[in-house]
Write an enzyme that holds these catalytic residues in place. Structure first.
Site, PDB file in Angstrom:
ATOM      1  N   ASP A 109      -1.182  -6.368  -0.397  1.00 54.76           N
ATOM      2  CA  ASP A 109      -1.271  -5.750   0.980  1.00 54.76           C
ATOM      3  C   ASP A 109      -2.582  -5.627   1.419  1.00 54.76           C
ATOM      4  O   ASP A 109      -3.345  -4.892   0.483  1.00 54.76           O
ATOM      5  CB  ASP A 109      -0.248  -4.442   0.909  1.00 54.76           C
ATOM      6  CG  ASP A 109       0.443  -4.128   2.274  1.00 54.76           C
ATOM      7  OD1 ASP A 109       0.367  -4.825   3.220  1.00 54.76           O
ATOM      8  OD2 ASP A 109       1.236  -2.950   2.050  1.00 54.76           O
ATOM      9  N   GLU A 136      10.026  -3.924  10.096  1.00 57.38           N
ATOM     10  CA  GLU A 136      10.434  -2.700   9.673  1.00 57.38           C
ATOM     11  C   GLU A 136      10.725  -1.587  10.735  1.00 57.38           C
ATOM     12  O   GLU A 136      10.311  -1.527  11.773  1.00 57.38           O
ATOM     13  CB  GLU A 136       9.265  -2.044   8.991  1.00 57.38           C
ATOM     14  CG  GLU A 136       9.424  -0.512   8.392  1.00 57.38           C
ATOM     15  CD  GLU A 136       8.343  -0.046   7.349  1.00 57.38           C
ATOM     16  OE1 GLU A 136       7.441  -0.823   7.136  1.00 57.38           O
ATOM     17  OE2 GLU A 136       8.502   1.183   6.748  1.00 57.38           O
ATOM     18  N   ASP A 195       0.787  -1.149   0.066  1.00 56.85           N
ATOM     19  CA  ASP A 195       0.043   0.021  -0.114  1.00 56.85           C
ATOM     20  C   ASP A 195       1.059   1.378   0.074  1.00 56.85           C
ATOM     21  O   ASP A 195       0.286   2.383  -0.077  1.00 56.85           O
ATOM     22  CB  ASP A 195      -1.093  -0.011   1.184  1.00 56.85           C
ATOM     23  CG  ASP A 195      -0.356  -0.028   2.572  1.00 56.85           C
ATOM     24  OD1 ASP A 195       0.881   0.008   2.566  1.00 56.85           O
ATOM     25  OD2 ASP A 195      -1.123  -0.131   3.508  1.00 56.85           O
ATOM     26  N   SER A 196       2.357   1.202  -0.106  1.00 51.73           N
ATOM     27  CA  SER A 196       3.218   2.054  -0.287  1.00 51.73           C
ATOM     28  C   SER A 196       2.945   3.083  -1.510  1.00 51.73           C
ATOM     29  O   SER A 196       3.457   3.995  -1.923  1.00 51.73           O
ATOM     30  CB  SER A 196       4.634   1.743  -0.179  1.00 51.73           C
ATOM     31  OG  SER A 196       4.642   0.556  -1.029  1.00 51.73           O
ATOM     32  N   LYS A 202      -0.705  -9.734   3.389  1.00 52.45           N
ATOM     33  CA  LYS A 202      -0.052  -8.953   4.389  1.00 52.45           C
ATOM     34  C   LYS A 202      -0.837  -8.154   5.189  1.00 52.45           C
ATOM     35  O   LYS A 202      -1.848  -7.464   4.527  1.00 52.45           O
ATOM     36  CB  LYS A 202       1.234  -8.271   3.552  1.00 52.45           C
ATOM     37  CG  LYS A 202       1.911  -7.696   5.000  1.00 52.45           C
ATOM     38  CD  LYS A 202       3.477  -7.005   4.542  1.00 52.45           C
ATOM     39  CE  LYS A 202       3.518  -5.624   3.889  1.00 52.45           C
ATOM     40  NZ  LYS A 202       2.879  -4.416   4.521  1.00 52.45           N
ATOM     41  N   GLU A 256      -0.943  -5.720   9.014  1.00 51.65           N
ATOM     42  CA  GLU A 256      -0.030  -4.980  10.019  1.00 51.65           C
ATOM     43  C   GLU A 256      -0.465  -5.066  11.299  1.00 51.65           C
ATOM     44  O   GLU A 256      -1.737  -4.896  11.667  1.00 51.65           O
ATOM     45  CB  GLU A 256       0.314  -3.414   9.665  1.00 51.65           C
ATOM     46  CG  GLU A 256       0.756  -3.073   8.234  1.00 51.65           C
ATOM     47  CD  GLU A 256       0.841  -1.737   7.780  1.00 51.65           C
ATOM     48  OE1 GLU A 256       0.872  -0.926   8.854  1.00 51.65           O
ATOM     49  OE2 GLU A 256       1.320  -1.351   6.975  1.00 51.65           O
TER      50      GLU A 256
HETATM   51  O1  KIV Z   1       3.573  -1.111   1.602  1.00 51.48           O
HETATM   52  C1  KIV Z   1       4.813  -1.436   1.561  1.00 51.48           C
HETATM   53  O2  KIV Z   1       5.579  -1.292   0.517  1.00 51.48           O
HETATM   54  C2  KIV Z   1       5.465  -2.288   2.808  1.00 51.48           C
HETATM   55  C3  KIV Z   1       6.847  -2.020   2.708  1.00 51.48           C
HETATM   56  C4  KIV Z   1       7.431  -0.979   3.487  1.00 51.48           C
HETATM   57  C5  KIV Z   1       7.367  -3.274   3.822  1.00 51.48           C
HETATM   58  O3  KIV Z   1       4.636  -2.595   3.579  1.00 51.48           O
END
Ligand code: KIV
Length: 268
Positions: free
Chosen positions: A87, A185, A48-49, A116, A118
């Site tokens: 994500d 992280e 989600d970056s 993924k 968090e």
């Molecule tokens: O969203 C993302 O790119 C991430 C990385 C920073 C691990 O979670």
């Protein structure tokens, strides 16, 4: 890389057992998926970056599940052999286990092989429910960008002994609940090493030092196309005259050999 095998969960476990470092990069579209896959990246994280590096947002918080599903589909179309992690964005799993299962299903149907999420503690029953339903899970601890406001900004996590013990406890619980990978992280290298030693699953570091079982960087950071000052843990793999393909090959090779990250330069 013609002799490369398809990356599966089984293959990732074999790599971990053999001490082979896992090279992960973020990826958001089909063109880069093809480049990264052909250059030998093991795992493509549709992170989600993308909200920050593709959409120009200040945080990842506004990214929607629809957007994540769209980018996951694009990455899946360009990829051939790499393992794809989708994500779960902020607001797509926080409400309930049912919501998390629905959102994860969406990303798996879009082409993800794993999702993924968090956080630790409250996410344990969610991880368990996803894994029971056949959805592989990557956990994410340390600095968790979706909690940036609660954490008071981009800060290193686990600096004192209590916080470090909590990180390790959370990681163990997530692994016991069935998570098969963990992204760690912005954590001191020494804490990351203790955590890695106490876990049976691969830990993929970003700003967590060289003791992790693999590394991940945001693609735009390692290609030097993100504006502004970069965090200490980033290395720009593009040097003048080098192609994107060559930069990614160097990243994969340096992660596998342990040449990246160098704790003195990139660690905390
Ligand atoms: O969203 C993302 O790119 C991430 C990385 C920073 C691990 O979670």
């Amino acid at each position: 890389m013609t002799d490369r095998q398809r990356i599966t969960l089984h293959r990732l476990r074999e790599m971990h057992a053999a001490g082979e470092k896992i090279a992960m990069l973020t990826c958001y579209d089909a063109a880069f998926a093809r480049v990264l896959d052909e250059a030998g990246a093991d795992v493509l994280l549709v992170g989600d970056s993308l909200g920050m590096v593709v959409q120009g947002l200040a945080t990842t918080l506004p990214v929607s599940l629809d957007e994540m599903a769209y980018h996951t589909t694009c990455v899946a179309r360009g990829n051939r052999l790499a393992w794809i992690v989708g994500d779960l964005p902020f607001g797509s799993y926080q409400e309930s286990t049912e919501q998390a299962v629905r959102s994860a299903t969406r990303l798996m149907q879009a082409g993800a092989h794993m999702v993924k999420l968090e956080g630790g503690g409250w996410t344990v029953p969610i991880v368990q429910a996803l894994v029971e339903r056949g959805i592989p899970v990557c956990a994410h601890l340390g600095f968790t960008p979706q909690s940036v406001h609660a954490l008071g900004g981009y800060r290193i996590q686990g600096r004192d002994a209590t916080a470090a013990q909590r990180l390790i406890r959370d990681a163990r619980e997530l692994a016991q609940a069935g998570a098969s990978m963990l992204v760690l992280e912005l954590t001191p290298s020494s804490v990351a090493r203790d955590l890695v030693a106490s876990l049976p699953i691969p830990v993929i570091g970003i700003g967590a030092g060289s003791g992790c079982g693999g590394q991940v960087l945001v693609l735009h950071d390692m290609l030097g196309v993100t504006g502004g000052r970069q965090p200490r843990f980033v290395r720009n793999f593009m040097v003048p005259g080098v192609s994107v393909q060559e930069a990614v090959r160097r990243y994969v090779s340096d992660v596998k050999s342990g040449a990246f990250p160098d704790d003195a330069t990139h660690g905390y």
